[in-house]
Each structure stands twice: as structure tokens, then as C-alpha cells.
Design a protein around this motif. Structure first.
Motif, PDB file in Angstrom:
ATOM      1  N   UNK A 144      -6.416   0.261  -8.968  1.00 16.13           N
ATOM      2  CA  UNK A 144      -6.518   1.611  -9.508  1.00 16.13           C
ATOM      3  C   UNK A 144      -7.929   2.141  -9.653  1.00 16.13           C
ATOM      4  N   UNK A 145      -8.882   1.569  -8.924  1.00 10.67           N
ATOM      5  CA  UNK A 145     -10.280   1.984  -9.065  1.00 10.67           C
ATOM      6  C   UNK A 145     -10.730   2.943  -7.965  1.00 10.67           C
ATOM      7  N   UNK A 146      -9.779   3.607  -7.335  1.00 14.61           N
ATOM      8  CA  UNK A 146     -10.140   4.601  -6.323  1.00 14.61           C
ATOM      9  C   UNK A 146     -10.231   4.027  -4.923  1.00 14.61           C
ATOM     10  N   UNK A 147     -10.284   4.913  -3.928  1.00 12.59           N
ATOM     11  CA  UNK A 147     -10.174   4.474  -2.538  1.00 12.59           C
ATOM     12  C   UNK A 147     -11.400   3.725  -2.027  1.00 12.59           C
ATOM     13  N   UNK A 148     -12.540   3.864  -2.690  1.00 14.63           N
ATOM     14  CA  UNK A 148     -13.722   3.121  -2.253  1.00 14.63           C
ATOM     15  C   UNK A 148     -13.669   1.674  -2.732  1.00 14.63           C
ATOM     16  N   UNK A 149     -13.170   1.459  -3.949  1.00 15.24           N
ATOM     17  CA  UNK A 149     -13.170   0.128  -4.546  1.00 15.24           C
ATOM     18  C   UNK A 149     -11.828  -0.586  -4.468  1.00 15.24           C
ATOM     19  N   UNK A 150     -10.736   0.162  -4.377  1.00 15.79           N
ATOM     20  CA  UNK A 150      -9.429  -0.508  -4.350  1.00 15.79           C
ATOM     21  C   UNK A 150      -8.403   0.350  -3.600  1.00 15.79           C
ATOM     22  N   UNK A 151      -7.309   0.727  -4.262  1.00 14.03           N
ATOM     23  CA  UNK A 151      -6.219   1.510  -3.648  1.00 14.03           C
ATOM     24  C   UNK A 151      -5.491   0.767  -2.534  1.00 14.03           C
ATOM     25  N   UNK A 152      -5.574  -0.569  -2.553  1.00 17.45           N
ATOM     26  CA  UNK A 152      -4.871  -1.352  -1.534  1.00 17.45           C
ATOM     27  C   UNK A 152      -3.362  -1.112  -1.618  1.00 17.45           C
ATOM     28  N   UNK A 153      -2.742  -0.997  -0.457  1.00 16.16           N
ATOM     29  CA  UNK A 153      -1.293  -0.850  -0.397  1.00 16.16           C
ATOM     30  C   UNK A 153      -0.787   0.572  -0.451  1.00 16.16           C
ATOM     31  N   UNK A 154      -1.651   1.525  -0.801  1.00 13.46           N
ATOM     32  CA  UNK A 154      -1.246   2.925  -0.874  1.00 13.46           C
ATOM     33  C   UNK A 154      -1.333   3.616   0.479  1.00 13.46           C
ATOM     34  N   UNK A 155      -1.019   4.901   0.488  1.00 18.33           N
ATOM     35  CA  UNK A 155      -1.024   5.668   1.731  1.00 18.33           C
ATOM     36  C   UNK A 155      -2.378   5.713   2.406  1.00 18.33           C
ATOM     37  N   UNK A 156      -3.440   5.824   1.606  1.00 19.72           N
ATOM     38  CA  UNK A 156      -4.791   5.848   2.181  1.00 19.72           C
ATOM     39  C   UNK A 156      -5.103   4.525   2.869  1.00 19.72           C
ATOM     40  N   UNK A 157      -4.741   3.432   2.226  1.00 20.51           N
ATOM     41  CA  UNK A 157      -4.962   2.092   2.789  1.00 20.51           C
ATOM     42  C   UNK A 157      -4.268   1.964   4.142  1.00 20.51           C
ATOM     43  N   UNK A 158      -3.020   2.403   4.206  1.00 21.07           N
ATOM     44  CA  UNK A 158      -2.258   2.315   5.455  1.00 21.07           C
ATOM     45  C   UNK A 158      -2.864   3.236   6.510  1.00 21.07           C
ATOM     46  N   UNK A 159      -3.173   4.475   6.113  1.00 20.68           N
ATOM     47  CA  UNK A 159      -3.736   5.438   7.058  1.00 20.68           C
ATOM     48  C   UNK A 159      -5.061   4.998   7.638  1.00 20.68           C
ATOM     49  N   UNK A 160      -5.918   4.423   6.794  1.00 18.89           N
ATOM     50  CA  UNK A 160      -7.219   3.949   7.271  1.00 18.89           C
ATOM     51  C   UNK A 160      -7.043   2.800   8.259  1.00 18.89           C
ATOM     52  N   UNK A 161      -6.080   1.929   7.981  1.00 18.27           N
ATOM     53  CA  UNK A 161      -5.800   0.829   8.904  1.00 18.27           C
ATOM     54  C   UNK A 161      -5.231   1.332  10.225  1.00 18.27           C
ATOM     55  N   UNK A 162      -4.515   2.449  10.183  1.00 18.82           N
ATOM     56  CA  UNK A 162      -4.019   3.070  11.419  1.00 18.82           C
ATOM     57  C   UNK A 162      -5.200   3.508  12.280  1.00 18.82           C
ATOM     58  N   UNK A 163      -6.178   4.165  11.664  1.00 14.53           N
ATOM     59  CA  UNK A 163      -7.362   4.604  12.409  1.00 14.53           C
ATOM     60  C   UNK A 163      -8.145   3.416  12.965  1.00 14.53           C
ATOM     61  N   UNK A 164      -8.283   2.378  12.165  1.00 12.13           N
ATOM     62  CA  UNK A 164      -8.997   1.182  12.631  1.00 12.13           C
ATOM     63  C   UNK A 164      -8.266   0.528  13.804  1.00 12.13           C
ATOM     64  N   UNK A 165      -6.939   0.469  13.707  1.00 13.06           N
ATOM     65  CA  UNK A 165      -6.148  -0.136  14.787  1.00 13.06           C
ATOM     66  C   UNK A 165      -6.270   0.677  16.066  1.00 13.06           C
ATOM     67  N   UNK A 166      -6.228   2.007  15.925  1.00 20.20           N
ATOM     68  CA  UNK A 166      -6.357   2.878  17.097  1.00 20.20           C
ATOM     69  C   UNK A 166      -7.721   2.694  17.758  1.00 20.20           C
ATOM     70  N   UNK A 167      -8.766   2.559  16.932  1.00 22.36           N
ATOM     71  CA  UNK A 167     -10.122   2.374  17.445  1.00 22.36           C
ATOM     72  C   UNK A 167     -10.260   1.043  18.188  1.00 22.36           C
ATOM     73  N   UNK A 168      -9.684  -0.009  17.612  1.00 24.30           N
ATOM     74  CA  UNK A 168      -9.767  -1.336  18.241  1.00 24.30           C
ATOM     75  C   UNK A 168      -8.927  -1.403  19.511  1.00 24.30           C
TER      76      UNK A 168
END
Length: 313
Positions: A144-168
Motif C-alpha cells: 500500500x505504499x504507492x506504485x513506486x514502492x509497492x502496489x504489487x498485484x494490482x492493475x498497475x503492476x500487471x499493466x507495467x509487466x505487459x509493457x515490459x513483456x512487449x518490449x522484451x
């Protein structure tokens, strides 16, 4: 006698006006009130408008609030609570009670799903947060410390991993995933290099990234291995938060209600919910998993009613 409850998140805020019998008589939706991205006058205006329309939608005249409770995402430090309390008390367009309750939204989420007074809540929306309270009144937060420090498992976490996967996938670091083409289609580009001008600009941030979590679920349904891996990773992060909260309060072997709220849990047969349930049943065998069907802001309403009754005894 009327009670006001607020559920403020990173995407939107719901406000409910209810009577002492928990009947909803007015509802409104307004913009985000997550305090890491909405501040000062903007936060006040958002709350003020939402409260005004909730009361207006009740079609009642001269409404006086007996007790109010504001469950706001991102409240962590004493200064956070003090700032929001000051803002709420500065609202003069409606007659609020003199002692509004200001709480982290995960606390309200627990009350939304159980009236036992203890248990664990896990919030998985744009971000994530976990709140645990023992039978003895001890409490703790995990994440619960925000998207820079935590937010694991939430929509932002998934979305960011989507972008990383697309890039790789684009440059060959991983095997091709359909997420790459889905990202291109989503943004109307032909390659990841074309995407640079879209993602590195004003207006592209946490919310825009979080929305990409939908692409991950769609890719998973089409059998994409990388999408499956991302969603499973998100579920495991949420389970880790719950397990950590239970461990810190010696609740691992206890029976307790586990209240799960947020977009990640909405779909009954959704992948994150499915993975999450499997892991919880294996690791916290006595946890009673609850997916509340009442409105999000009802947790805050119920706390407001509870506190009013305690003071009237």
C-alpha cells in the motif's frame, strides 16, 4: 438520521448516503481521491462535489449527517491523516458531523465484508493494499505504499509487466508473446520504438498503464504463456501480502474472514482470483474468503454507524 461513507481510490470515488438501518438512499461517483496523486484544493473539490450529488440524488431536504467516514487510498502517515481531516473539515457546502472519521480504504474494506471486528482485507484495484486485525485488536498493514514502492498485484503492476513483456518480445529477450501485437494495436503503432512518443509524454501515467491489465487477461484467455505468467505472479504477490499480515499477527492457524475487493477480484472465474484462491487454500486453510457484493462505500457507512452506536451507549 443519516450516515455518509466514502470509498476513495485511484480510479474513482464512491459516496453513499444511508440511514441508520443501512438503507442506501443516495449514491454518487466522482473522480479519484488517491492522495498520492490528488492534493489540496483538487481533493477538496472532488469530495465536496461527490458529497453534494450523493445528497442531491437522495431527493431529501435539509440533510444533517450524524456520522461520516472517509476511506481514502494512500493514507499511511500521520501527516496524511491530518491533511485529509483538515480538507474534510473545510467543506462547508454540506453539513457534515464535527468529527469525521478518516481511515485507510483497506480498513473500510474489511468492515464491508465482515462484522466480526477482526480479519484481513486485501485490496487489488489500480494499486494494492492489505490490512490485518487480530481478535485482540492488534493491526498491521502490508504494502500500500504507492506504485513506486509497492502496489504489487494490482492493475498497475500487471499493466507495467505487459509493457515490459512487449518490449522484451520486440527485441528478442523472450519468446514472442501476443502481448506485443496487442500493445501495438492498443496504441495504434507498428513497433515498440513508435510507442516511445506516446508513453513518455504528459498525461500517460499510472492509470493508463493499469488499463493494460485488460490486455493481459485477454491474452491469457488466448493461451499466451507470458500473460499467464504475469497474472500468476500478480496473484502470488497478493497472497504474499495476506500471508505476511497473518504471520505478523500470529493468525496463520486461526480461522478468520479474508475480504477481497477491487477490480482484480471482480470476475468470478478470472485468472487472478482463480490463482489467488488456490494459493490461499493451500497456505491459510482456515481463511474464509469473502467477495463482498454490497457497494464499495458501504464499508465506510457501516463503520460510521458502528461508531455512532458506540458513542450513544
Amino acid at each position: 438520521m443519516y450516515f455518509l461513507g466514502v470509498d476513495g481510490g485511484g480510479t474513482k470515488t464512491q459516496i453513499i448516503l444511508a440511514d441508520e438501518n443501512e438503507n442506501v438512499i443516495g449514491v454518487s461517483f466522482t473522480g479519484p481521491t488517491y492522495i498520492r496523486s490528488v492534493f489540496g484544493d483538487t481533493l477538496k473539490k472532488t469530495l465536496e462535489e461527490g458529497i453534494f450529488f450523493a445528497i442531491q440524488n437522495s431527493h431529501l431536504k435539509d440533510v444533517k449527517i450524524a456520522r461520516s467516514c472517509f476511506g481514502i487510498a494512500g493514507l499511511d502517515s500521520p501527516s496524511d491523516f491530518a491533511e485529509v481531516l483538515k480538507i474534510v473539515k473545510s467543506i462547508t457546502s454540506v453539513r457534515l458531523d464535527p468529527h469525521p472519521l478518516i481511515l485507510n480504504d483497506a480498513v473500510c474494506a474489511l468492515r464491508r465484508g465482515t462484522n466480526k471486528g477482526y480479519g484481513i482485507s486485501i485490496v487489488a484495484g489500480t494499486g494494492s493494499n492489505c490490512y490485518a486485525r487480530s481478535k485482540f485488536g492488534a493491526e498491521t498493514f502490508v504494502g500500500g505504499l504507492g506504485h513506486t514502492l509497492s502496489d504489487e498485484g494490482g492493475g498497475y503492476f500487471v499493466g507495467l509487466n505487459v509493457l515490459h513483456a512487449a518490449s522484451k518480445s520486440f527485441d528478442g529477450r523472450i519468446e514472442k508473446t501476443i502481448l506485443e501485437e496487442m500493445v501495438y494495436e492498443e496504441f495504434g503503432v507498428l513497433s515498440m520504438r513508435d510507442l516511445l512518443s506516446k508513453v513518455y509524454r504528459d498525461g500517460f501515467g499510472k492509470m493508463e498503464i493499469a488499463r493494460l491489465s485488460i490486455l493481459c487477461e485477454e491474452a491469457n484467455e488466448k493461451g499466451d504463456a507470458k500473460a499467464h505468467e504475469i497474472l500468476q505472479s500478480a496473484a502470488k504477490e497478493l497472497v504474499l501480502m495476506v500471508k505476511t499480515g497473518a504471520k505478523k499477527l500470529d493468525m496463520i492457524l486461526d480461522e478468520f474472514d479474508l475480504v477481497c475487493v477491487g477490480g482484480s477480484f471482480k470476475r468470478e472465474h478470472g485468472p487472478i482470483r482463480k490463482f489467488f484462491e488456490k494459493e490461499i487454500k493451500e497456505n491459510l486453510k482456515r481463511a474464509n474468503i469473502i467477495y463482498p457484493v454490497n457497494e464499495p462505500a458501504m464499508g465506510a457507512v457501516l463503520i460510521a454507524i458502528d461508531r455512532y452506536k458506540v458513542l450513544k451507549r
